[in-house]
Design a protein around this motif. Structure first.
Motif, PDB file in Angstrom:
ATOM      1  N   ASP A 258       0.830  -1.197   0.000  1.00  0.00           N
ATOM      2  CA  ASP A 258       0.000   0.000   0.000  1.00  0.00           C
ATOM      3  C   ASP A 258       0.869   1.254   0.000  1.00  0.00           C
ATOM      4  OD1 ASP A 258       0.703   0.699   2.767  1.00  0.00           O
ATOM      5  OD2 ASP A 258      -0.567  -0.968   3.361  1.00  0.00           O
ATOM      6  N   PHE A 259       0.210   2.407  -0.066  1.00  0.00           N
ATOM      7  CA  PHE A 259       0.908   3.681  -0.179  1.00  0.00           C
ATOM      8  C   PHE A 259       1.804   3.956   1.030  1.00  0.00           C
ATOM      9  CE2 PHE A 259       0.775   8.260   0.920  1.00  0.00           C
ATOM     10  CZ  PHE A 259       1.541   8.753  -0.130  1.00  0.00           C
ATOM     11  N   GLY A 260       1.290   3.656   2.233  1.00  0.00           N
ATOM     12  CA  GLY A 260       2.070   3.932   3.441  1.00  0.00           C
ATOM     13  C   GLY A 260       3.362   3.140   3.488  1.00  0.00           C
ATOM     14  N   PHE A 261       3.280   1.846   3.156  1.00  0.00           N
ATOM     15  CA  PHE A 261       4.482   1.013   3.186  1.00  0.00           C
ATOM     16  C   PHE A 261       5.489   1.475   2.134  1.00  0.00           C
ATOM     17  CE2 PHE A 261       6.990  -2.635   1.880  1.00  0.00           C
ATOM     18  CZ  PHE A 261       7.426  -3.144   3.092  1.00  0.00           C
ATOM     19  N   ASP A 262       4.988   1.745   0.917  1.00  0.00           N
ATOM     20  CA  ASP A 262       5.890   2.214  -0.146  1.00  0.00           C
ATOM     21  C   ASP A 262       6.579   3.512   0.247  1.00  0.00           C
ATOM     22  OD1 ASP A 262       5.306   0.064  -1.689  1.00  0.00           O
ATOM     23  OD2 ASP A 262       3.863   1.100  -2.981  1.00  0.00           O
ATOM     24  N   LEU A 263       5.815   4.432   0.856  1.00  0.00           N
ATOM     25  CA  LEU A 263       6.378   5.727   1.230  1.00  0.00           C
ATOM     26  C   LEU A 263       7.502   5.571   2.248  1.00  0.00           C
ATOM     27  CD1 LEU A 263       6.132   8.852   1.044  1.00  0.00           C
ATOM     28  CD2 LEU A 263       4.553   8.724   2.970  1.00  0.00           C
ATOM     29  N   ILE A 264       7.250   4.805   3.304  1.00  0.00           N
ATOM     30  CA  ILE A 264       8.258   4.648   4.363  1.00  0.00           C
ATOM     31  C   ILE A 264       9.476   3.895   3.840  1.00  0.00           C
ATOM     32  CG2 ILE A 264       8.710   3.664   6.632  1.00  0.00           C
ATOM     33  CD1 ILE A 264       6.896   6.112   6.655  1.00  0.00           C
ATOM     34  N   SER A 265       9.238   2.800   3.093  1.00  0.00           N
ATOM     35  CA  SER A 265      10.372   2.003   2.613  1.00  0.00           C
ATOM     36  C   SER A 265      11.235   2.791   1.634  1.00  0.00           C
ATOM     37  CB  SER A 265       9.862   0.719   1.958  1.00  0.00           C
ATOM     38  OG  SER A 265       9.050   1.020   0.836  1.00  0.00           O
ATOM     39  N   GLN A 266      10.618   3.607   0.794  1.00  0.00           N
ATOM     40  CA  GLN A 266      11.392   4.376  -0.177  1.00  0.00           C
ATOM     41  C   GLN A 266      12.169   5.509   0.485  1.00  0.00           C
ATOM     42  OE1 GLN A 266       8.740   5.516  -3.366  1.00  0.00           O
ATOM     43  NE2 GLN A 266       8.074   3.396  -3.679  1.00  0.00           N
ATOM     44  N   PHE A 267      11.590   6.120   1.504  1.00  0.00           N
ATOM     45  CA  PHE A 267      12.348   7.128   2.249  1.00  0.00           C
ATOM     46  C   PHE A 267      13.510   6.483   3.001  1.00  0.00           C
ATOM     47  CE2 PHE A 267       8.976  10.299   1.702  1.00  0.00           C
ATOM     48  CZ  PHE A 267       9.735  11.452   1.636  1.00  0.00           C
ATOM     49  N   ARG A 268      13.278   5.300   3.571  1.00  0.00           N
ATOM     50  CA  ARG A 268      14.337   4.623   4.320  1.00  0.00           C
ATOM     51  C   ARG A 268      15.491   4.199   3.414  1.00  0.00           C
ATOM     52  NH1 ARG A 268      12.277  -0.195   7.825  1.00  0.00           N
ATOM     53  NH2 ARG A 268      14.534  -0.325   8.071  1.00  0.00           N
ATOM     54  N   SER A 269      15.170   3.923   2.141  1.00  0.00           N
ATOM     55  CA  SER A 269      16.239   3.504   1.231  1.00  0.00           C
ATOM     56  C   SER A 269      17.153   4.663   0.843  1.00  0.00           C
ATOM     57  CB  SER A 269      15.629   2.884  -0.027  1.00  0.00           C
ATOM     58  OG  SER A 269      14.886   3.847  -0.754  1.00  0.00           O
ATOM     59  N   GLN A 270      16.697   5.906   1.004  1.00  0.00           N
ATOM     60  CA  GLN A 270      17.501   7.088   0.643  1.00  0.00           C
ATOM     61  C   GLN A 270      18.201   7.640   1.893  1.00  0.00           C
ATOM     62  OE1 GLN A 270      17.978   7.968  -2.463  1.00  0.00           O
ATOM     63  NE2 GLN A 270      16.550   6.425  -3.241  1.00  0.00           N
ATOM     64  N   THR A 271      19.117   6.868   2.437  1.00  0.00           N
ATOM     65  CA  THR A 271      19.768   7.272   3.689  1.00  0.00           C
ATOM     66  C   THR A 271      20.618   8.535   3.508  1.00  0.00           C
ATOM     67  OG1 THR A 271      21.605   5.780   3.193  1.00  0.00           O
ATOM     68  CG2 THR A 271      19.790   4.894   4.500  1.00  0.00           C
ATOM     69  N   HIS A 272      21.282   8.640   2.374  1.00  0.00           N
ATOM     70  CA  HIS A 272      22.118   9.820   2.135  1.00  0.00           C
ATOM     71  C   HIS A 272      21.273  11.085   2.081  1.00  0.00           C
ATOM     72  CE1 HIS A 272      25.533  12.148   0.694  1.00  0.00           C
ATOM     73  NE2 HIS A 272      24.768  12.615  -0.293  1.00  0.00           N
ATOM     74  N   ALA A 273      20.097  10.999   1.441  1.00  0.00           N
ATOM     75  CA  ALA A 273      19.214  12.159   1.362  1.00  0.00           C
ATOM     76  C   ALA A 273      18.713  12.562   2.751  1.00  0.00           C
ATOM     77  CB  ALA A 273      18.042  11.859   0.432  1.00  0.00           C
ATOM     78  N   LEU A 274      18.406  11.579   3.594  1.00  0.00           N
ATOM     79  CA  LEU A 274      17.936  11.887   4.946  1.00  0.00           C
ATOM     80  C   LEU A 274      19.013  12.606   5.752  1.00  0.00           C
ATOM     81  CD1 LEU A 274      16.030   8.585   5.849  1.00  0.00           C
ATOM     82  CD2 LEU A 274      15.019  10.846   5.512  1.00  0.00           C
ATOM     83  N   ARG A 275      20.241  12.097   5.694  1.00  0.00           N
ATOM     84  CA  ARG A 275      21.316  12.735   6.455  1.00  0.00           C
ATOM     85  C   ARG A 275      21.586  14.144   5.933  1.00  0.00           C
ATOM     86  NH1 ARG A 275      24.028   8.123   5.116  1.00  0.00           N
ATOM     87  NH2 ARG A 275      25.722   9.361   4.204  1.00  0.00           N
ATOM     88  N   LEU A 276      21.585  14.298   4.616  1.00  0.00           N
ATOM     89  CA  LEU A 276      21.861  15.607   4.036  1.00  0.00           C
ATOM     90  C   LEU A 276      20.771  16.614   4.402  1.00  0.00           C
ATOM     91  CD1 LEU A 276      23.738  17.233   2.196  1.00  0.00           C
ATOM     92  CD2 LEU A 276      22.373  16.479   0.233  1.00  0.00           C
ATOM     93  N   ALA A 277      19.499  16.180   4.313  1.00  0.00           N
ATOM     94  CA  ALA A 277      18.405  17.081   4.665  1.00  0.00           C
ATOM     95  C   ALA A 277      18.467  17.465   6.140  1.00  0.00           C
ATOM     96  CB  ALA A 277      17.065  16.425   4.338  1.00  0.00           C
TER      97      ALA A 277
END
Length: 683
Positions: A258-277
């Protein structure tokens, strides 16, 4: 009451009740319940829109949108009637007028119009545009998607039942997005109606309060304006929720979650983007003049989440132990090995060295499995036991290319670039790649990076992986050259299989003195015309019976075709109709008079110019019919069928030539044209 009875009676009664509400007044207590149901229903629809994996899981959404819109308008009209008649429209509207907007008319109007702008200008317009584009792209992509299904079916990757389900899914998706294109207009119209109804309530309330009930201006404003704004907000909130649901549905791509799972998993896969932001936000908090606590708190939290996700990814990567590649020793050049290497393979697939990853299951290569599935598919369709496809590398092939050979003679070549997928159809100008042609049907296509597959699908393209492209190409080549692939050994094996279930047929064939070469020639001729040989028992019966009269190969072939004529006709039907091209009686007579018996059998001895004009006329009628979605057969007298087919096939390979003796089964004839060469001489 059973759920089935609810479906049969409950929903129609509920829809009829909504329509009745438009004209029949209801009490304020019942209005409070209906308003609560309206808000609850909007929240429920929003949750369903978030949870679905594919739009088809909520295919009733366009109809739900219409019913919810009519229900909300019915509540608006009912509330307007109560406000103007009694100055009271229930506790829910009263609470929204006093609690939500603080009892202030100005605040209420501002909040109401802000909600209207958010819904109408931002969400509704965007969802409507997405629905319109999705409907157009879905319709444009249907032919390519159908081709992809046929490719998987030809490759044996799916069976006929699965192919039928996928075709139904494509049709349902097209219907859904087409309905959503229209249903999105309901949301847009509802937003405009809410503003108009609220303005009417304000003006009508002032008029009723001042002119009919003789209230002061301030009392009229206090009584009617807050109720009107409260009614508008009560309607606008569920309308906003349904607008958001519409946007989520039309922008949702099919996935496994579902949308919620896709959203969280895709954000979690972008670790570099999270740290940079997180680092950027924390840095903003250090700037002088800005509040430090909120920026530092949020920035450090996002940075921490990025570090944690990266650590977890590294742990998972370490748990995967890579397999050691073993080196296979070179074979010894023994006589047996050399003889084996000298063998000419019936069917060969040669790959450039950079395409060998398609053969490695550890790297996701599934080409060998696809080819095995193709052998099952060809056996079920044509009755031909396809010889094993020998797959080998060829260093002489250019990078990204493969070649298909029949008896080591190359008959086709194609491309399958590494790390790419073939996108067919759609507007792919914005996606990088190399333009080309789909190798089987010649469709315009583009080799795009596999990582951009989802973007291409959203743009209306059908994306096919490299293994499917190659397997579909092999399937088409096998069908074209099936007659060259049936060997005498295979014929013997097929006859042995018939003998196990129908021994009398084989015994009678043997007693008639029919040898393998005669059977092989007949089967080869059938396969060259792409006629299945699955019903081998009837084919052998017909050949045996005709052999008692004549051993002429052409007559044996025609006897076999007549025996399975109904099956041949059935394969040419379109919705129970058989499109037919016939010969003018004069033309047929001229061709039959020209027949000559030679060592190669019956041939047409007619003047070449006349024959060319006959073929050109037949080709013209055939091509015109194909543009109308029909593939007609050329129907001729029995003696003309074989020689005319051999004359016409080199120039027009797609047409099937049938004799009148082969007609059988249930069908509706439809003569689409008559070959008439009136002004030519046959001398």
């Amino acid at each position: 009451m059973k759920p089935g009875k609810w479906t049969l009676f409950g929903v129609p009664i509920a829809v009829a009740a909504i329509v009745v509400m438009l004209v029949v007044p209801i009490p304020s207590v019942l209005l409070d319940i209906f308003i609560s149901i309206n808000i609850t229903f909007a929240v429920l629809v929003l949750m369903m829109a978030i949870r679905v994996n594919s739009v088809l899981e909520f295919s009733a959404f366009p109809s739900v949108l219409l019913i919810a819109t009519v229900f909300r308008l019915a509540l608006n009209i009912t509330a307007t009637r109560l406000v103007l008649l009694h100055g009271f429209a229930g506790s829910v509207i009263q609470s929204f007028g006093n609690f939500v907007v603080g009892g202030s008319l100005v605040v209420g109007l501002v909040v109401f119009f802000i909600l209207f702008i958010v819904q109408f200008v931002v969400i509704t317009n965007g969802a409507g545009r997405v629905a319109e584009v999705a409907a157009r792209f879905t319709l444009d992509a249907m032919p390519g998607k159908q081709m992809a299904i046929d490719a998987d079916l030809n490759a044996g990757h799916i069976n006929e039942s699965e192919a039928r389900k996928r075709r139904e899914k494509i049709a349902k998706e097209a219907d859904f997005y087409g309905a959503m294109d229209g249903a999105s207009k309901f949301v847009k119209g509802d937003a405009i109606a809410a503003v108009i109804i609220t303005l009417i309530n304000l003006v009508g309330g002032f008029a009723v309060g001042v002119l009919q009930k003789h209230l002061s201006l301030s009392q009229a404003i206090s009584t009617y304006s807050l109720l009107s704004v409260g009614d508008g907000l009560v309607s606008q909130i569920p309308a906003l929720l349904l607008s958001v649901s519409t946007g989520l549905i039309v922008t949702r791509s099919a996935g496994n979650s579902d949308f919620g799972f896709d959203l969280i998993s895709q954000f979690r896969s972008q670790t570099h983007a999270l740290r940079l932001a997180g680092g950027i936000i924390a840095g903003i908090g250090i700037l002088p003049g800005l509040p430090k606590v909120p920026f530092l708190l949020v920035g450090s939290t996002v940075f921490f989440l990025g570090r944690r996700a990266e650590s977890k990814s590294q742990i998972e990567a370490k748990e995967e132990e890579p397999e050691d590649d073993s080196i296979t020793p070179l074979p010894i050049d023994t006589p047996e090995t050399l003889i084996s290497n000298m063998k000419v393979e019936p069917l060969t697939l040669e790959l450039a060295v950079d395409l060998l990853d398609l053969l490695d299951p550890t790297n996701g290569g599934d080409l060998l499995d696809r080819v095995r599935g193709l052998r099952r598919k060809i056996a079920n369709e044509l009755g031909l036991i396809l010889p094993p496809v020998r797959t080998k590398d060829n260093i002489d092939l250019p990078i990204n290319e493969y070649a298909i050979a029949i008896h080591e003679v190359e008959v086709a070549r194609g491309r399958a670039p590494q790390g790419r997928s073939l996108a067919i159809g759609g507007d792919l100008a914005t996606i990088p790649g190399e333009y080309g042609k789909e190798p089987v049907f010649g469709l315009d296509a583009k080799w795009i990076p596999t990582s951009m597959k989802q973007q291409a699908i959203m743009l209306g393209a059908t994306v096919v992986d490299r293994s499917s492209v190659i397997t579909t190409h092999i399937s088409e080549i096998v069908k074209r050259h099936a007659g060259e692939l049936i060997s005498r050994q295979q014929v013997k094996e097929l006859i042995e299989a018939v003998k196990k279930g129908n021994e009398a047929v084989v015994e009678e064939m043997t007693s008639a003195g029919i040898n393998l070469s005669e059977v092989q020639r007949s089967l080869k001729e059938l396969l060259e015309e792409q006629v299945p040989i699955r019903d081998l028992s009837r084919i052998l019966e017909a050949i045996t019976e005709r052999a008692r009269i004549s051993r002429d190969p052409d007559q044996l072939l025609e006897a076999a075709r007549i025996a399975i004529g109904p099956s041949i006709v059935a394969s040419k039907l379109t919705d129970g109709e058989l499109p037919i091209i016939t010969l003018d009686p004069y033309v047929a007579a001229q061709l039959q008079e020209s027949l000559k018996i030679t060592d190669a059998g019956l041939v047409l001895g007619i003047e070449p110019t006349y024959l060319r004009r006959v073929i050109e006329e037949a080709a013209s009628i055939f091509n015109d019919s194909e543009t109308k979605g029909k593939s007609p057969v050329l129907l001729v007298p029995p003696r003309l069928r074989t020689p005319l087919y051999r004359a016409i096939h080199p120039m027009l390979q797609r047409i099937s030539v049938l004799s009148t003796s082969e007609l059988g089964g249930s069908y509706r004839p439809n003569i689409v044209g008559v070959v008439n060469v009136a002004n030519a001489s046959a001398i």
